[in-house]
Design an enzyme around this catalytic site. Structure first.
Site: not given
Ligand code: DON
Length: 587
Positions: A492, A399, A417
């Site tokens: 994250g 993301t 993301t």
């Molecule tokens: O939308 C979400 O909450 C997740 N798909 C976000 C993914 C993300 O931040 C990955 N980072 N480590």
């Protein structure tokens, strides 16, 4: 299909990329230190073992500012600001440039959320989250043993219908002042003419080579089996053609015609789920933003289908029930933070989902009165186990965020993301982009953890056309007079929510400079697993011992990484989390 255990590898890779401080990438110029600390900021004090020292400088600019995880994308935004574009024009330029120069998370094949605050005081929120394809079904990721498999994470069945192109164009349509060709020109140039691979991109491709090598992106990103060398010139002709189609035809250049046909063809060939009809049906949605407050400061945040705004606002409301903030970094301060996060995550995980499918109790969860009732459940001197707070939850963490302001005072915070780094790994030949694995953000089996360890309920079960609940939290903080004070968001997974909240608390309660507010060590608590995670070296041994004495389980862990901008006398300061790559720059 591999069993769900494989998730831990991915989650570990994700968490590792969150926890390990990365050197700023090579292109990052020396920041302007002229306004390292705004007049109202106090010098922070961090534990001696902590990686980042207080008092770091942040770049400043008099007119407009952009902060993103990719220097080339930041430069694209600044180019558009200098050409007379407003914050939205520049944000759209950044969004498309990220899709080219930051492929681990920037995207055409994913989705995201934008929070806008205009110079004349209007707020808006755009939801361009992916939607489950029509072929999706509640149990689509359960294996023969009834347990979730890794099909929601890797390969042709892991993707939701991408929303990023619809989102960028809807934003431009409503709030932009320049035409598509103009704002997309930097991205098209980067894809068509290429750019030099920097250390950050090289390292990112190297770390994720195993996933990329499984699909069609391998020949481009791993020529001869390895990533292009640092300094190698990198050109993406398929992606340049896709971007040019979008610039020429608008959303139809992506959701219909050759690009949509390429997605449809790959999906059919590999028993994937997305069809041409799913792409035609995709729509970005304007939503009513969460408008809340924290100690007299306004908050404009993202409503569902993201849980980000509700959970940040709910956490801050709980913290506000103490009229005075506890000393920064003390056991008491961490106990309050952890308790607020725990309670807000219980509600998030149980109640929130796509508003087209469930009734989200947004007003109740973000009310000050409700925060008081939650506060009553927090003991002064001890931890409360999640199991005693929540009877509806069974037992049981790529993301990128970017922020832009212009000389008029318009502000945009965006998080976008493809979920894990390089999404599902699937790269669409002929169209030139990676597809997301956002389907893993659904509760594949309500009550069972996803890659972020989030245990979620029925409200976030899979259904065709539904948007998976997100933790993304692009947030705009207003000063007591309603003008933009700060823009913040991050990456994250669930850790976005806790990182954003702590940056706001550090700024408002602890009067830290922007650099300190982001560089300060953070904790994370998401109710389940029932523990406080803290950044190594960031919490003193005495404080850890005090928390354990209160009944907390503690362990070192990762946090999200943030990008932020803050108003200072005479302009703006911008900051990329010292844990991440990127560039804050303005003019
Ligand atoms: O939308 C979400 O909450 C997740 N798909 C976000 C993914 C993300 O931040 C990955 N980072 N480590």
């Amino acid at each position: 299909m591999r069993p769900r255990a494989a998730h831990h590898l991915l989650a570990a890779a994700c968490a590792a990329s969150l926890a390990i401080p990365l050197a700023a990438c090579d292109r990052t110029p020396a920041p302007d230190t002229s306004a390292a600390r705004p007049a109202n900021a106090e010098l922070a004090s961090f534990p001696a073992e902590w990686t980042y020292k207080p008092g770091a400088p942040a770049p400043t600019a008099a007119h407009g500012m952009v902060a993103s995880n990719c220097p080339l994308a930041t430069e694209a935004g600044v180019e558009i600001l200098k050409a007379g574009g407003n914050a939205v024009d520049a944000a759209v330029a950044v969004g498309f440039a990220l899709a080219v120069a930051y492929p681990e998370a920037g995207n055409l094949g994913g989705g995201g959320y934008a929070v806008v605050r205009t110079a004349d005081g209007r707020s808006a929120a755009l939801d361009y989250r992916e939607m489950a394809p029509a072929a999706a079904s509640r149990d689509m990721y359960l294996g023969p043993d009834g347990d979730p498999t890794d099909a929601s994470l890797v390969g042709y069945r892991a993707s939701g219908v991408p929303g990023s192109v619809a989102g960028m164009l809807a934003l431009l349509d409503k709030y932009g002042t320049l035409d598509r060709q103009k704002v997309m020109a930097p991205a098209i140039r980067l894809a068509r003419d290429g750019f030099d691979v920097d250390a950050a991109l090289h390292r990112s491709l190297e770390r994720n080579a195993k996933l990329i090598a499984r699909f069609d992106g391998a020949s481009l990103f791993l020529p001869g089996g390895a990533p292009p060398a640092v300094g190698a010139h990198f050109v993406q002709p398929d992606l340049a053609a896709t971007l040019q189609r979008i610039a020429d035809q608008g959303a139809d250049g992506f959701y219909k015609g050759p690009v949509a046909e390429a997605v449809d063809r790959e999906m059919k060939r590999h028993e994937g789920t997305i069809t041409a009809a799913d792409l035609t049906a995709y729509k970005a949605e304007w939503r009513t933003p969460i408008e809340s407050s924290y100690r007299g400061h306004g908050l404009v945040a993202m409503p569902p289908s993201s849980s980000g705004g509700v959970t940040v606002a709910e956490s801050l409301n709980i913290l506000e029930t103490w009229p005075q903030a506890a000393a920064w970094g003390s056991a008491e301060a961490l106990h309050r933070l952890a308790s607020a996060f725990q309670l807000a995550f219980i509600d998030r995980n149980r109640d929130l989902g796509d508003p087209a499918f469930v009734t989200d109790p947004v007003a109740r969860l973000t009310s000050k009165a409700y925060a008081q009732t939650l506060r009553a459940r927090i003991a002064d001197d001890r931890a409360t186990p999640t199991s005693t707070l929540s009877d509806t939850l069974p037992e049981g963490n790529q993301t990128t965020n970017f922020v832009v302001v212009d000389g008029h005072g318009n502000a945009v915070a965006i998080t976008t993301t493809i979920n894990s780094l390089y999404g599902s790994g699937v790269w669409v030949p002929g169209a030139g982009f990676f597809l997301n694995n956002e389907m893993d953000d659904f509760a594949a089996k309500p009550g069972t953890p996803n890659q972020f360890g989030l245990v979620q309920g029925e409200a976030n079960a899979i259904a065709p056309g539904k948007r998976p609940l997100s933790a993304m939290a692009p947030t705009i903080v207003l000063d007591t007079g309603g003008s933009v004070l700060m823009l913040v968001g991050g990456r994250g997974g669930a850790r976005i929510i806790t990182a954003v909240t702590q940056a706001i608390v550090n700024t408002i309660d602890h009067k830290m400079s922007l650099a300190d507010a982001l560089g300060a060590p953070r904790i994370h608590d998401q109710a389940l697993p029932d523990r406080i995670e803290y950044e190594k070296g960031g919490v003193g041994a005495d404080v850890v011992a005090a928390l354990e004495k209160m009944g907390y389980q503690t362990r070192p862990g990762g946090t999200g990484t943030l990008t932020a901008i803050r108003r200072v006398a005479g302009g703006w300061e911008g900051m990329v989390d010292p844990r991440a790559t990127g560039l804050a720059a303005g003019y």
